[in-house]
Structures are given as C-alpha cells and as structure tokens.
Design a protein around this motif. Structure first.
Motif, short mmCIF file in Angstrom:
data_model
loop_
_atom_site.label_atom_id
_atom_site.label_comp_id
_atom_site.label_asym_id
_atom_site.label_seq_id
_atom_site.Cartn_x
_atom_site.Cartn_y
_atom_site.Cartn_z
N ARG A 8 0.82 -1.20 0.00
CA ARG A 8 0.00 0.00 0.00
C ARG A 8 0.86 1.26 0.00
O ARG A 8 0.42 2.30 0.44
N GLY A 9 2.09 1.12 -0.48
CA GLY A 9 2.91 2.31 -0.62
C GLY A 9 4.08 2.41 0.34
O GLY A 9 4.82 3.38 0.31
N ASP A 10 4.24 1.41 1.18
CA ASP A 10 5.27 1.49 2.20
C ASP A 10 6.38 0.48 1.91
O ASP A 10 6.11 -0.70 1.68
N VAL A 11 7.62 0.95 1.96
CA VAL A 11 8.75 0.08 1.66
C VAL A 11 8.86 -1.07 2.66
O VAL A 11 9.30 -2.16 2.33
N ARG A 12 8.40 -0.81 3.88
CA ARG A 12 8.46 -1.87 4.89
C ARG A 12 7.54 -3.04 4.57
O ARG A 12 7.82 -4.18 4.89
N GLU A 13 6.42 -2.72 3.92
CA GLU A 13 5.52 -3.80 3.51
C GLU A 13 6.22 -4.73 2.51
O GLU A 13 6.02 -5.94 2.54
N LEU A 14 7.03 -4.12 1.65
CA LEU A 14 7.72 -4.92 0.65
C LEU A 14 8.78 -5.81 1.30
O LEU A 14 8.94 -6.96 0.95
N LYS A 15 9.48 -5.20 2.28
CA LYS A 15 10.50 -6.00 2.98
C LYS A 15 9.87 -7.17 3.69
O LYS A 15 10.40 -8.28 3.70
N SER A 16 8.74 -6.93 4.33
CA SER A 16 8.12 -8.02 5.08
C SER A 16 7.52 -9.05 4.12
O SER A 16 7.54 -10.25 4.38
N ILE A 25 11.51 14.77 -4.33
CA ILE A 25 11.56 13.32 -4.54
C ILE A 25 12.56 12.70 -3.57
O ILE A 25 13.61 13.30 -3.29
N THR A 26 12.20 11.56 -3.04
CA THR A 26 13.18 10.79 -2.27
C THR A 26 13.07 9.35 -2.74
O THR A 26 12.02 8.92 -3.21
N ILE A 27 14.17 8.63 -2.62
CA ILE A 27 14.14 7.21 -2.99
C ILE A 27 14.72 6.39 -1.84
O ILE A 27 15.84 6.64 -1.40
N ALA A 28 13.91 5.48 -1.33
CA ALA A 28 14.39 4.57 -0.28
C ALA A 28 14.75 3.26 -0.95
O ALA A 28 13.90 2.60 -1.53
N GLY A 29 16.01 2.91 -0.89
CA GLY A 29 16.46 1.68 -1.56
C GLY A 29 16.50 0.52 -0.61
O GLY A 29 16.72 0.67 0.59
N SER A 30 16.23 -0.67 -1.16
CA SER A 30 16.41 -1.90 -0.40
C SER A 30 17.20 -2.83 -1.31
O SER A 30 17.75 -2.38 -2.31
#
Lengths: 442, 142
Positions: free
Chosen positions: A387-395, B33-38
């Motif tokens: 839903r737009g959150d990078v943490r959701e993707l990590k989990s 703009i910001t980009i958070a990388g993983s």
C-alpha cells in the motif's frame, strides 16, 4: 561380513547373463504379482485394467498394465498399497513438500535389508571396502539419500560418519580429523565445498585422504565430474535412485564409469516414449519406467519416473550384463532439482498464492554464483501486494522466503520486480530458467 | 488531505528515467523526490503538483504506485526550525515514519512532508503548537 578379495559384492547375481537375468526377473515378477493381489489398491488396479496376474507368462505381459506415476500414488491412501499387515511396516520415507498429499513409500524389515544390500553392492563395485571411512554428507530423515547409504556402508563394514548435509567447515574438519576416504555428496555441494577448502587455506588433494566420491541426487555434466575428480584427487561415481524405488541404489557406475548399471535382479526397467508410452529402441532417449522385483511391503508396477535417459544393452567391460543407463538427460515433467532437492514449479506457485493472497506473475531462476547454486524467485509487485510502504515490501519478501523454505526445504533469494517485467508464461516450462551449465541446465 | 505518490522501482538503470519521462510528458511538476532503496529495489516518493494525474499516468506506464496521505507543515528556514516541529510531535508521542523537507523561500520558509501513523492527531498537535498545515492547493501550488 564378506571377504575382501573379490571384485564383486554378490557375484552370483552381479554376473548373471542377460538370459539368466530375464529368467530371474520373470520368476520374481510372478511372485510380486501374487503379492500385489493382496493389496486393496492393486486388486482394483488389476480389475480396472482387465489384467489377470495369474496368467502372466512373459516379461512382455506386464505391458498389459497401465503405467503409474506420482499422481497414482497420491490418488489413494498410501496404506491401500500394502501387501502386508500394517504391523509389518518398519519405516516410511516420503517426498518433501506440503502441497497436495505426500507420496509415501512403506518398507518392511526385509525391504530395508534388500535395499541395504543393493546399496552395499553399489559401494563395493566402486571400490569401497571395510577399511574405508565413509562420510555421508546427504540429508538424513525423510529424504532417502542419507539413511539408504548409511546402512549400506555399515553393512559393507566401512566406518560411517553420519555428518548429514550442510555445515561446511565441520564437514572438512571431520574429513581431516577422522581420515575420511569416501564421501557421499550431491555434486553441487562438492563443488561449493571447494571454495570452503580454499577459504580455509586447504587443498583437498593434499590435506585429505579422499579417494572416492559417490555423487548423485541431481543431474550434472561429465565436465563437472572430471573437475571434481581433478580438484579433490579422487574418482567420482554417478549414482541414480528415487524414493519411489526405495532411494539410492537403483543404478550405479562401475569402475569403467561408462553408464550406470541398473540392478535388473531388483528392478525391471523399461525405456518408453513419454508421449506414446511405447518402448524406444536401445540407445535412444526415453522415460525410465521401473517395476520393483523384491519389495514386499509396497511393490510398484511400471512406475513412471519422468527421468529421461538412454539404456545400453550388452556386457560391460566389468563383466556385468545388468543394463546401463546414461546420465539423466532431463525430465518429462517440469520438476527441477536444486541443492539436491526435487522441486515442482507448482509448489512455488502455491506458496506465492498462499503467502500473498493474490496471484502474480513469477519466474524461477536457477544459477551458479561462483561455485554455489542459487535459486532466485522473481515476483512481480502489483498494487495489491503493498500500500505504498517500503516496509511492507521487505516483510513480503521475508514472508515469501520463509514460506518457500518451509515448503521446498531450500532457501531461495526472493527478488521483487516491477509489474510486466517478467515474460508472460504460456507454458509451464517458461517459469523456470536454468542457467547452471554444470548441473545440466541452460 | 495532501498526497504524495509512492512508486515501486526496480534497481536497474533507466527505470527512474522512464518514470520522470512519463511525468514530464504530462506536464506534471515534481516538487520533491526521495528514494528509499532496499536489496534490488526501491520506493520513490514523489511530491507533485497533480498527484492523482501522476498516479494514473504511472499506472498506465505499468508501474505499481500508490497515493499516500502525507502531512505537510510550514517551517521557518532558520536554525531550530525543524527541531520545533519534531519537538511538538515527540512531546505527544507521535512517531514520524518517514519525512523529507525542502526550502520554499530561501532563509524564510521551508516545508516538512511527513508520513505519520495518525495524521488527524498529528495535525491537531501541530496546529495546537501554532504551526501551519498546508492545504492541498497550497502545497501543490507552491
């Protein structure tokens, strides 16, 4: 324990002529069919095929029965296969995975003894003797690779180090500390272990006493075998088996390393065109189909392995007539093997669906990272998955990785990719891209 | 309520270029703009003048994107400006999940854009502390 002099573990059986083998097979087949008539499954199976087990008078007569496969095993309660009362069963082995009904093979005490005897015959043929130290680097447990040869090596009189799979530095420590001379290992792991030797500043040629490696459970090229022989300073012998035929010990290489001898006193082998199910001529590739000849608890008749190989008739330079097969050249279904473990794309698909709640396009990539095998699962990220959150993707990534590990027993690298970036799959095969040249890929 | 667009991006050359190209073609202006990388991927967060248009353009281009509610608060562009905002929220136990800021008028005003869990509560706290929360039209029209 038998003597140390001969070249053959069981010369009476190993040196039977082709003619004698056929005679023995027919006798044992008749016994097996009589036995099958006691199993609820086989009674139905024979009736549906209009097959009268008593009337069989030639090996060819077996072809009146339809072949069976994994789906046949899954279609009924495994107990229904039994030709003996349940209390006669002393062990079971099962395929990995939790999707669908597991395929189970039940063994009586005699079945275990017969399997052990076949394994000892294989080991002895390659030169393993009582004085050897046998490090069994195969997974123990439901997987048949570990326990099968564990008992075979003990039967032969070698000292067994039941090291199991994994824990590389400890494997090397054990080899050095206890003077291991023989290893039973999957080829990709043997390859990977070379890096660990090198990291530890060791050279397996100088720093171990290894002389024989038994390699199996996954396809590999001749080139890889030769590289392992060279790097370790040993001789590597190919092994073939599958849990439905008890496990390792179905076919094995002799010192001439020119194809694997199928033990035809224990199995009837057919090589069939996977589409027409008609026999292919000698030397041509087809699907291996086996009938067990001395398994009493749960015999299998005309079991389709889905493994593709060629068979070579005629006497081998070693003196044995037991027919040889080539290395396994592929599969007639979409199963693949990674780190010695059998995996079906459908298992991956089900896990993805379960752990994400929605279906998405995916791809399985098998590759070598240096000397290490890697299974990469690429999953397209659609709007439903986050839903737009990078943490959701990590989990999500963690959840999929854990669920896949639980299902297939191999830890994959889960890669999240953009929607539309993977090829649309039109057939099952497209889902799997195998780039492991040495392990039969590409 | 103000929105930004959060976009999933593969960590490959040319991806950001395609994204910015698609927005440029539609005349959408990117304010920040910001980009958070993983590992192997990233999430780009875009503050634009027409977030809903940007969202649909990116979908048409095949990206996975979400409109995300944010809180935009006006700060003074001077030492301690950001600290004042953070202190007000911290005092009430409100956690800032992600934030970025940009200067609107040099040495005078700046904007802090935040993702917080309870936006209405954070708004109340900040208003109570005398901060100005930017309305949609104010923010997009900067």
């Amino acid at each position: 324990m038998r003597g140390e002099k001969g070249e053959f573990w069981d010369p009476e059986v190993e040196l039977l002529s082709a003619e004698e083998i056929r005679g023995l097979q027919l006798r044992r087949l008749k016994e097996t069919l009589r036995r099958c008539a006691r199993s609820p499954f086989y009674r139905r199976w024979f009736r549906e095929a209009g097959f009268d087990p008593e009337s069989l008078n030639s090996l060819g007569g077996l072809r009146a029965l339809p072949p069976m496969d994994k789906d046949t095993l899954r279609s009924v309660e495994p107990w229904e296969f039994l030709t003996v009362p349940r209390e006669e069963i002393v062990r079971m082995h099962s395929s990995s995975g939790t999707t669908g009904r597991a395929t189970v093979i039940f063994h009586t005490w005699k079945d275990i003894q017969a399997w052990t005897e076949l394994g000892a015959r294989c080991l002895y043929m390659t030169g393993v003797r009582r004085s050897d130290v046998f490090q069994n680097m195969m997974g123990y447990g439901l997987f048949t690779g570990g326990l099968g040869f564990h008992y075979a090596a003990e039967r032969l009189g070698a000292m067994v180090i039941p090291s199991g799979s994994g824990n590389s530095r400890r494997q090397i420590y054990l080899m050095r500390e206890f003077g291991t001379t023989v290893v039973h290992v999957i080829p990709s792991y043997a390859l990977y272990l070379l890096d660990v030797f090198s990291d530890m500043g060791l050279d397996p040629r100088k720093d171990t006493r290894l002389r024989i490696a038994l390699i199996g459970a996954e396809p590999h090229t001749e080139d890889l075998r030769r590289r392992l022989e060279e790097a370790y300073g040993l001789r590597a012998f190919n092994s073939y088996g599958l849990s439905e035929m008890s496990g390792p010990g179905v076919a094995f290489e002799c010192p001439f390393q020119d194809g694997m001898h199928v033990w035809e006193d224990a199995f009837i082998m057919e090589v069939l065109d996977p589409d027409t199910l008609e026999p292919v001529p000698d030397g041509e590739e087809g699907e291996l189909v086996f009938t067990t000849l001395h398994r009493e608890g749960m015999p299998l008749l005309r079991y389709r392995t889905r493994d593709l190989a060629c068979a070579y008739p005629g006497r081998c330079r070693c003196g044995r007539w037991h027919r040889r097969i080539s290395r396994i050249k592929g599969r007639s279904d979409d199963m693949f093997i990674v780190k010695g473990v059998n995996v079906f794309p459908m298992q991956v698909e089900k896990v993805l669906l379960q752990s994400m709640g929605v279906g998405t396009n995916y791809q399985i990539l098998l590759e070598m990272v240096g000397n290490r095998e890697e299974m990469r699962v690429r999953v397209e990220v659609t709007d439903e998955l986050w839903r737009g959150d990078v943490r959701e993707l990590k989990s999500l990534q963690k959840r999929i990785t854990a669920a896949l590990r639980d299902e297939i027993l191999v830890t994959p690298v889960v890669e999240l990719v953009e929607p539309g970036s993977l090829p649309r799959s039109e057939g099952k095969a497209v889902r799997v891209v195998d780039m492991r040249k040495d392990l039969g890929g590409e | 309520m103000a929105h930004q667009v959060n976009v999933f991006l593969a960590d490959r050359p040319g991806r950001l270029e395609r994204l910015t190209g698609a927005l440029a073609d539609k005349g959408i202006n990117i304010r920040a703009i910001t980009i958070a990388g993983s590992e192997g991927y990233g999430v780009a967060k875009l503050l634009v003048d027409r977030p809903e248009d940007a969202h649909s353009v990116l979908h048409e281009e095949g990206f996975s994107a979400h409109l995300k509610e944010v809180l935009a608060v006006l700060m003074e562009d001077r030492p301690g400006g950001l600290h004042a905002v953070c202190a007000a929220l911290g005092e009430k136990g409100i956690n800032i999940e992600d934030a970025y800021g940009f200067v609107v008028k040099d040495r005078e005003t700046a904007v802090l854009v935040m993702e917080v869990e309870k936006i209405p509560e954070a708004e109340d706290v900040l208003r109570g502390a005398g901060f100005h929360i930017l309305e949609d039209h104010e923010l997009y029209g900067l």
